[in-house]
Write an enzyme that holds these catalytic residues in place. Structure first.
Site, PDB file in Angstrom:
ATOM      1  CB  THR A  14      -1.250  -0.150   1.312  1.00  0.00           C
ATOM      2  OG1 THR A  14      -2.001  -1.213   1.011  1.00  0.00           O
ATOM      3  CG2 THR A  14      -1.960   1.421   1.011  1.00  0.00           C
ATOM      4  CG  ASP A  58      -1.179  -8.014  -2.094  1.00  0.00           C
ATOM      5  OD1 ASP A  58      -1.104  -8.765  -0.994  1.00  0.00           O
ATOM      6  OD2 ASP A  58      -2.208  -7.127  -1.883  1.00  0.00           O
ATOM      7  CB  SER A  59       2.947  -8.507   1.608  1.00  0.00           C
ATOM      8  OG  SER A  59       1.585  -8.404   2.426  1.00  0.00           O
ATOM      9  CB  SER A  60      -1.327 -11.845  -0.124  1.00  0.00           C
ATOM     10  OG  SER A  60      -2.050 -10.553   0.969  1.00  0.00           O
ATOM     11  CG  ASP A  91      -2.341  -8.855   4.483  1.00  0.00           C
ATOM     12  OD1 ASP A  91      -2.418  -8.129   5.664  1.00  0.00           O
ATOM     13  OD2 ASP A  91      -2.655  -8.635   3.447  1.00  0.00           O
ATOM     14  CB  THR A 167       2.504 -10.645  15.649  1.00  0.00           C
ATOM     15  OG1 THR A 167       3.861 -11.956  15.799  1.00  0.00           O
ATOM     16  CG2 THR A 167       1.609 -11.597  15.356  1.00  0.00           C
ATOM     17  NE  ARG A 250       0.175 -20.220  15.859  1.00  0.00           N
ATOM     18  CZ  ARG A 250      -1.368 -19.780  16.806  1.00  0.00           C
ATOM     19  NH1 ARG A 250      -2.411 -20.452  16.018  1.00  0.00           N
ATOM     20  NH2 ARG A 250      -1.796 -18.774  17.212  1.00  0.00           N
ATOM     21  CB  THR A 281       2.485 -20.494  23.147  1.00  0.00           C
ATOM     22  OG1 THR A 281       1.204 -19.787  24.036  1.00  0.00           O
ATOM     23  CG2 THR A 281       3.168 -18.986  23.275  1.00  0.00           C
ATOM     24  CB  CYS A 283      -0.701 -16.840  24.554  1.00  0.00           C
ATOM     25  SG  CYS A 283      -1.838 -18.309  26.057  1.00  0.00           S
TER      26      CYS A 283
END
Length: 346
Positions: A14, A58-60, A91, A167, A250, A281, A283
């Site tokens: 973007t 695109d980062s996807s 992303d 993240t 995970r 994890t 979390c």
């Protein structure tokens, strides 16, 4: 002092978009005309060059081949520039930051990755601010003249984060990234306030070592998320995927999984077949700890502890290390060890 020399690597995303006045659609702008689109950059007084992916992606669609392209560009021009700014879609930004942190060996200059939630050509945009701040961080020096940042980092809005600790946590906020298990490297306000005690510092005896890079990444890996209702049949199917070499598992809480015999035996079977399994994890805070019997089930099955590593760092670290062709015991040792400040061990 010499004018800082910074190389911008535009991959897509973007941040590099402007509106076509004829079609009213967004399109990438030519970074060779950066000053025309962001005139404030000229006020910095830096020597700035740019290289763009052609076509921008695109980062996807980001994949390991693109990481290799970024790293090759940095390695090729490493001696020419004081710092590097990588413009990237949000992303998969944390995956790219993690990957290139493991791919670059003996890095002693800043590689600052940034992007934006709104195009740089919009009247109201975070893109212009992020670009300018990233350039300033890439040019920043300590009182002794060393680069202030000597690692791969993500700059987004108010914070600078270690790249392999960050993240994406928001799809629509300007502060879109967080690092829950490691402090911010810098806070952006009226000035740029570096948290020097947590910045990575290359040991003095390693400063003159030439930059090297790992380019062979193994992508026969997977991320497997535990959930209530996971069946033995499903788990075995996933772990028997053809060619599978590694799995980031995970788990629940502090590294826990089901205590049923079927679960531990299925995991053990995979490990005994040579599949590397790393426990992380689900979390956002904390990490894998030996606190509960449910966690010991995984450890006894031969699963490696990921401590407090992010999923993005875990999967990319596994790709890079598998690509080195290490012996099994060496691979396990390096996965459990912090290589680029990506995890807290002990």
């Amino acid at each position: 002092m010499n004018r800082p020399r910074i190389l911008i690597i535009y991959t897509g995303g973007t941040i590099g978009m402007i509106e076509d006045p004829a079609t009213r659609t967004l399109k990438p702008f030519d970074f060779n005309h950066l000053i025309d689109n962001v005139p404030k950059v000229q006020m910095l007084g830096y020597d700035i060059d740019s290289i763009s992916f052609n076509p921008p992606i695109d980062s996807s669609d980001m994949n390991p081949a693109h990481w290799v392209q970024i790293v090759r560009t940095i390695e090729k021009h490493y001696r020419e520039y004081d710092g590097f700014v990588v413009l990237h879609g949000t992303d998969t930004m944390a995956y790219t930051a993690s990957a290139i942190s493991f791919m670059l060996i003996n890095l002693a200059k800043p590689v600052i990755i940034t992007g934006s939630q709104l195009p740089i050509g919009e009247v109201r945009t975070d893109g212009e601010e992020n670009l300018i701040t990233a350039l300033q961080i890439a040019a920043a020096r300590t009182s002794k003249g060393r680069p202030m940042v000597e690692e791969v980092a993500i700059l987004f809005e108010d914070y600078l984060w270690r790249g392999n600790r960050a993240t994406k946590t928001s799809a629509n906020n300007f502060n879109a990234f967080r690092s829950k298990n490691y402090p911010d490297l810098a806070k952006i306000g009226l000035g740029i306030y570096f948290n020097e005690s947590v910045l990575y510092r290359v040991p003095a005896d390693e400063l003159d070592r030439p930059l090297r890079a790992h380019y062979n990444l193994v992508t026969d890996v997977a991320i497997l998320t535990l959930f209530p209702g996971l069946t033995e049949a499903t788990l075995r199917h996933q772990l028997n995927a053809p060619g599978l070499r590694g799995v980031v598992l995970r788990s629940y809480g502090a590294g826990n999984g089901p205590t049923g015999h079927w679960f531990s035996e299925t995991i053990r079977d995979a490990v005994e077949r040579g599949i590397v399994v790393m426990n992380v994890t689900q979390c956002v805070n904390g990490g894998v700890e030996k606190r509960y019997a449910a966690g010991d089930v995984l450890a006894s099955a031969g699963v490696i502890s990921g401590h407090d590593i992010t999923v993005e760092a875990a999967i990319t670290k596994m790709m890079v290390l598998l690509g080195l062709g290490l012996e099994p015991h060496e691979l396990r040792q390096k996965l459990e060890k912090s290589l680029r400040g990506e995890m807290t061990v002990g």
